[in-house]
Design an enzyme around this catalytic site. Structure first.
Site, mmCIF file in Angstrom:
data_model
loop_
_atom_site.group_PDB
_atom_site.id
_atom_site.type_symbol
_atom_site.label_atom_id
_atom_site.label_comp_id
_atom_site.label_asym_id
_atom_site.label_seq_id
_atom_site.Cartn_x
_atom_site.Cartn_y
_atom_site.Cartn_z
ATOM 1 N N LYS A 1 139.920 -27.812 80.650
ATOM 2 C CA LYS A 1 140.160 -26.363 80.623
ATOM 3 C C LYS A 1 139.757 -25.790 79.266
ATOM 4 O O LYS A 1 139.116 -24.756 79.184
ATOM 5 C CB LYS A 1 141.633 -26.015 80.879
ATOM 6 C CG LYS A 1 142.174 -26.177 82.272
ATOM 7 C CD LYS A 1 141.663 -25.195 83.288
ATOM 8 C CE LYS A 1 140.394 -25.669 83.918
ATOM 9 N NZ LYS A 1 140.406 -26.393 85.129
ATOM 10 N N ASN B 1 119.655 -19.131 97.324
ATOM 11 C CA ASN B 1 120.640 -19.943 96.603
ATOM 12 C C ASN B 1 120.402 -21.378 97.029
ATOM 13 O O ASN B 1 120.427 -21.668 98.220
ATOM 14 C CB ASN B 1 122.056 -19.479 96.983
ATOM 15 C CG ASN B 1 123.129 -20.436 96.499
ATOM 16 O OD1 ASN B 1 122.930 -21.158 95.532
ATOM 17 N ND2 ASN B 1 124.258 -20.433 97.175
HETATM 18 C C1 F6R Z 1 136.797 -26.731 86.353
HETATM 19 C C2 F6R Z 1 136.206 -26.508 87.644
HETATM 20 C C3 F6R Z 1 135.233 -27.493 88.151
HETATM 21 C C4 F6R Z 1 135.448 -27.725 89.651
HETATM 22 C C5 F6R Z 1 134.328 -28.621 90.204
HETATM 23 C C6 F6R Z 1 134.546 -28.950 91.662
HETATM 24 O O1 F6R Z 1 137.692 -25.729 86.011
HETATM 25 O O2 F6R Z 1 136.482 -25.535 88.297
HETATM 26 O O3 F6R Z 1 135.289 -28.688 87.441
HETATM 27 O O4 F6R Z 1 136.685 -28.318 89.835
HETATM 28 O O5 F6R Z 1 133.099 -27.970 90.051
HETATM 29 O O6 F6R Z 1 134.573 -27.805 92.438
HETATM 30 P P1 F6R Z 1 135.225 -27.791 93.849
HETATM 31 O O7 F6R Z 1 136.669 -28.062 93.705
HETATM 32 O O8 F6R Z 1 134.945 -26.429 94.382
HETATM 33 O O9 F6R Z 1 134.552 -28.873 94.657
#
Ligand code: F6R
Length: 611
Positions: free
Chosen positions: A488, A99
């Site tokens: 969303k 990954n």
């Molecule tokens: C939208 C969504 C993404 C995350 C973004 C950041 O629904 O989930 O836009 O908010 O990829 O991810 P995190 O918060 O995990 O850094």
């Protein structure tokens, strides 16, 4: 991005790996594969979801006590059977799952090709296993030493698991920039991208750090750095419950997570807010309180939905604590040569705590002497560990790819931070402080009330399921909510949607409005109420279809909008916690009408660990 699972012990590895991959499928679902040691190396891989891999494996003999598995989100090379992981060495003895992204794969590939190695796939990952094979042959060394030497040549991000048919008692793991957790069982080990495949077997885990290699052999775990320095594993005890990663009777994780918000916010407030005692406390802030109180500005860095929470924080911190705020897309900030000063406080907001750009942005800010405060959901995640201090949102695992309860958890923590700072700085009076504490305390019940009457939203979703575009408009605290509502809808229903500050509409987007354009106004009774009514009129005059999220009991907009959804009244500064709920539901039900896979929308993956 990409989920990886490994097992070594006395049980049958295959069912553990398949179950683990299904739990990690939210990280990527282009293709899947497993490698097992069973009288030699057996590799099965297939384009598509884990279920397709299972059909492909069919009745093959998959008995083995050691194995690795992968579910892919493609970066290099299209999703197909060949590019699926695991990848094998040219002698067929080694298998790897990966990954991350190897940035210097092209130059390494050219060198290996010049030495006669043939590549089967278009992936960057294959380069690692062929490089390990080459180094092992060249130096006539152990596999773990070859892995260590190879990783010294690799530039980029990786979480890898490696098996060798020469030794069916050994599993090797390593990480840099992509997460890896090792579950410690009774004479058995589970390795995965996050703890969700592990917790039904053990709560004791070790988080591998960057540049560390774990060699699991004969029931023992040894960790060393890629400089060959031995490391002592630190065992964490996880509190996560199995039910938190199951659908619990809901048809989708997203719907479950939307409905969990009263609970997840209560969990976020628990022990921190006791309104009747005038008590609000975020332990993580206290050690760095002077930094927050003496800084000229707070910089919020985040991506996607978390960035929208950062925008809400801009309003909160300026309004309540009178602190200068900048809100930055982590991906832009890290490459822009930004001015970062030693007394800056950088708040990194991230559900996963693994987002590569956010992690890189805080590394940059840290190197310039700034104080880093992490607002994360996943306990023990890379961002939480790279921060000087932080506050978890305690939303529990968020598995639906579209973020819902993490957003409200983030806003809850950010509101608590602003209120604490407002009181300390004297920009918030005692009485106002008290009012805000009581109001914050009432938010879970108010969300519950919204969730008890989803019929109006369902009707709107049915009506507009075939729309080609949507516009979301809000002002003040509801402007970031407009952006979040549009995101969303886009990500799970594939309808083009834009969020805009309502007053900006007449500077361009108003040209889009005609009788086919649904326009969602977040028009709650707050300080922008009169202004947004004018904006609604402007849309109506151009025959746009007005859908309005309004405060219960309000009359004026009812007479103007075609569709109205009522939500309870709250303070302006807490409004996003309520107004986002109908928008999450709207996107969910529109996507369901359109037959979309809401938990695994196309092209997306949760936890974006590549830049
Ligand atoms: C939208 C969504 C993404 C995350 C973004 C950041 O629904 O989930 O836009 O908010 O990829 O991810 P995190 O918060 O995990 O850094």
């Amino acid at each position: 991005m990409c989920g990886i699972v490994g097992y070594i012990g006395k049980r049958d590895a295959y069912p553990i790996i398949i179950k683990g991959l299904k739990r990690l499928e939210y990280r990527g679902y282009d293709s899947a594969g497993v490698a097992l040691l069973n009288g030699g190396l057996k590799v099965y891989k297939k384009k598509g979801k884990v279920a397709e891999l299972e059909s492909h494996v069919g009745g093959s003999d998959i008995s083995s006590n050691i194995g690795i598995g992968h579910t892919r989100w493609a970066t290099h090379g299209e999703p197909n059977d060949i590019n699926a992981h695991p990848h094998s060495s040219s002698d067929g003895k080694l298998a790897i799952i990966h990954n991350g992204i190897i940035e210097n794969y092209q130059s390494l590939k050219t060198e290996l090709e010049q030495k006669g190695y043939k590549f089967k796939s278009e992936t960057d990952s294959e380069v690692i296993i062929l490089l390990i094979e080459e180094i092992k042959k060249r130096n006539n060394c152990n596999l773990d030493e070859a892995v260590r030497l190879a990783l010294n040549e690799v530039v980029g991000a990786y979480a890898i698991l490696i098996l060798s048919s020469d030794d069916d008692k050994q599993l090797i793991a390593a990480r840099k920039g992509s997460p890896l957790v090792i579950g410690i069982g009774n004479g058995e080990f589970f390795v995965a991208s996050d703890a969700t495949p592990i917790i039904e077997y053990t709560n004791n885990v070790v988080y591998l750090d960057d540049y560390e290699i774990a060699v699991i052999r004969d029931g023992e775990l040894n960790i060393k750095s890629i400089e060959d320095v031995p490391k002592t594993p630190f065992i964490h005890h996880l509190e996560m419950e199995l039910e938190s990663i199951e659908k619990g009777g809901f048809s989708h994780f997203m719907l479950k997570e939307i409905h969990e918000q009263p609970k997840s916010i209560r969990d976020c407030l628990r022990g921190r807010l006791i309104a009747k005692d005038n008590h609000l406390n975020l332990n993580g802030m206290y050690q760095y309180m002077n930094k927050f109180l003496n800084t000229d500005r707070v910089i919020f860095v985040a991506c996607g939905t978390s960035w929208h929470a950062g925008l809400v924080a801009e309003y909160l911190f300026e309004d309540i604590a009178r602190i200068n705020v900048e809100v930055e897309y982590a991906s832009e900030f890290r490459y822009r040569n930004p001015v970062i000063r030693e007394n800056d406080v950088v708040v990194a907001i991230s559900q996963s705590g693994e987002t590569a750009d956010t992690l890189a942005a805080i590394d940059l800010a840290k190197s310039k002497g700034a104080t880093i405060f992490g607002v994360c959901n996943v306990v023990g995640s890379s961002i939480s560990r790279a921060s000087h201090a932080g506050a978890y949102i305690h939303a529990g695992p968020e598995i639906g790819v579209a973020s819902t309860k993490a957003f409200t958890g983030q806003v809850t923590v950010l509101a608590m931070m602003a209120i604490i700072l407002g009181l300390k700085k004297g920009t918030l009076s005692e009485s106002r402080y008290r009012e805000l504490l009581f109001e914050l305390d009432s938010i879970p019940d108010k969300i519950q009330k919204i969730l008890e009457n989803t019929e109006p939203v369902k009707r709107i979703a049915e009506t507009f399921q075939f729309a080609k575009n949507f516009l979301y408009l809000g002002r003040g605290y509801n402007f970031p909510v407009a952006l979040e509502g549009a995101l969303k809808l886009k990500e799970i229903s594939y309808i083009h949607a834009e969020g805009y500050p309502a007053a900006e509409m007449k500077h361009g987007p108003i040209a889009l409005i005609d009788e086919d354009m649904p326009v969602v106004f977040i028009a709650t009774k707050d300080s922008s109420y009169e202004k947004i009514i004018s904006n609604i009129q402007e849309v109506k005059a151009r025959k746009g279809k007005v859908i309005a999220i309004v405060t219960e009991g309000e009359k004026d907009i009812h007479n103007m909008a075609e569709y109205v959804v009522e939500i309870p009244k709250t303070e302006d500064c807490l409004q996003p916690l309520l107004s986002v709920i109908p928008l999450q539901l709207l996107s969910y039900y529109v996507a369901i009408h359109r037959g979309c896979n809401v938990d695994q929308p196309r092209n997306l993956a949760k936890s974006v660990t590549v830049e």
